[in-house]
Scaffold this motif. Structure first.
Motif, PDB file in Angstrom:
ATOM      1  N   HIS A 172       0.850  -1.193   0.000  1.00 30.45           N
ATOM      2  CA  HIS A 172       0.000   0.000   0.000  1.00 30.45           C
ATOM      3  C   HIS A 172       0.883   1.240   0.000  1.00 30.45           C
ATOM      4  N   PRO A 173       0.507   2.286  -0.750  1.00 26.19           N
ATOM      5  CA  PRO A 173       1.329   3.507  -0.771  1.00 26.19           C
ATOM      6  C   PRO A 173       1.420   4.196   0.587  1.00 26.19           C
ATOM      7  N   ASP A 174       0.420   3.975   1.442  1.00 25.54           N
ATOM      8  CA  ASP A 174       0.457   4.526   2.794  1.00 25.54           C
ATOM      9  C   ASP A 174       1.165   3.512   3.695  1.00 25.54           C
ATOM     10  N   PRO A 175       2.364   3.822   4.179  1.00 24.67           N
ATOM     11  CA  PRO A 175       3.110   2.850   4.992  1.00 24.67           C
ATOM     12  C   PRO A 175       2.385   2.420   6.257  1.00 24.67           C
ATOM     13  N   ARG A 176       1.441   3.228   6.717  1.00 22.27           N
ATOM     14  CA  ARG A 176       0.686   2.861   7.918  1.00 22.27           C
ATOM     15  C   ARG A 176      -0.284   1.724   7.647  1.00 22.27           C
ATOM     16  N   ARG A 177      -0.641   1.531   6.386  1.00 24.89           N
ATOM     17  CA  ARG A 177      -1.587   0.476   6.027  1.00 24.89           C
ATOM     18  C   ARG A 177      -0.917  -0.724   5.375  1.00 24.89           C
ATOM     19  N   ALA A 178       0.318  -0.555   4.940  1.00 24.80           N
ATOM     20  CA  ALA A 178       1.028  -1.660   4.293  1.00 24.80           C
ATOM     21  C   ALA A 178       1.335  -2.758   5.310  1.00 24.80           C
ATOM     22  N   LEU A 179       1.203  -4.009   4.868  1.00 28.01           N
ATOM     23  CA  LEU A 179       1.515  -5.140   5.733  1.00 28.01           C
ATOM     24  C   LEU A 179       3.007  -5.448   5.623  1.00 28.01           C
ATOM     25  N   THR A 180       3.658  -5.521   6.760  1.00 28.81           N
ATOM     26  CA  THR A 180       5.100  -5.752   6.778  1.00 28.81           C
ATOM     27  C   THR A 180       5.383  -7.236   6.599  1.00 28.81           C
ATOM     28  N   ILE A 181       5.681  -7.607   5.369  1.00 27.15           N
ATOM     29  CA  ILE A 181       5.980  -9.001   5.044  1.00 27.15           C
ATOM     30  C   ILE A 181       7.240  -9.020   4.187  1.00 27.15           C
TER      31      ILE A 181
END
Length: 214
Positions: free
Chosen positions: A173-182
């Motif tokens: 996701h372009p918003d790092p707050r919503r991106a899943l850290t995988i």
């Protein structure tokens, strides 16, 4: 164990019920289950994530044994198909002649509506998004599929497997707050494969087997 659930219910309701079910089955230390792996396809991946969220919030013992979570073609950040349906409903509602058709279109299940933004928890009345990241102690894996031969093509990024775009399935996701850290090694894209076909993919099966045996 295979789980069937009512796709018409809100995803967060199914997730809460799954969390309670797992707590009842293996939450007790006498269950003999020390490690747990969950595999979820499409909405099933969202239900699994929701269950982990609710289980952690409730202090369920089973969440501490959740070692691996594999999501297959899961719309972590929503499905454009549901967004298109929602947009058509809004457009039809503009005219008094087409408004009755808009009301018919809105008769979609709560579960399908949740797919619009990949929502896995109940949203507050003010509509404020609730951050729901992956459990920090669990190794999470995402498999995406695309109808295209190029996983990075425009078609893959916007159409993906026909229902879920590749970035949404990978948790990007372009918003790092919503991106899943995988980690990159825990993400995989299968080309020239549709949303349901991925369930029969030998490539997907081999990748999952390798992840679970690692």
């Amino acid at each position: 164990m295979r789980l069937r659930y009512n796709t018409g219910r809100p995803i967060h309701a199914n997730g809460r019920d799954l969390a309670a079910l797992l707590q009842g089955l293996i939450g007790d230390s006498t269950s003999g289950v020390n490690q747990l792996a969950i595999l979820g396809h499409s909405m099933g991946g969202l239900v699994a994530r929701s269950a982990a969220h609710h289980g952690i919030q409730a202090g369920h013992a089973w969440t501490g044994r959740l070692e691996r979570l594999v999501c297959i073609a899961t719309p972590h950040h929503g499905s454009p198909l549901e967004r298109i349906g929602h947009g058509i409903d809004r457009a039809l509602g503009i005219s008094r002649y087409s408004a009755p058709f808009a009301r018919l279109g809105k008769i979609r299940s709560a579960g399908i509506t949740d797919l619009r933004h990949g929502r896995i928890v109940d949203v507050p009345n003010d509509g404020t998004p609730v951050p729901t990241l992956l459990p920090s102690h669990t190794r999470c894996y995402n498999i995406a599929a695309t109808l295209d031969s190029d996983p990075n093509s425009l078609r893959s990024r916007h159409v993906g497997d026909g229902l879920v775009p590749v970035p949404a399935a990978l948790g990007l996701h372009p918003d790092p707050r919503r991106a899943l850290t995988i980690a990159a090694g825990q993400r995989h894209v299968i080309t020239e494969t549709g949303h349901l076909e991925v369930l029969k993919s030998s490539e997907a099966a081999a990748r999952i087997q390798a992840w679970l045996s690692d």
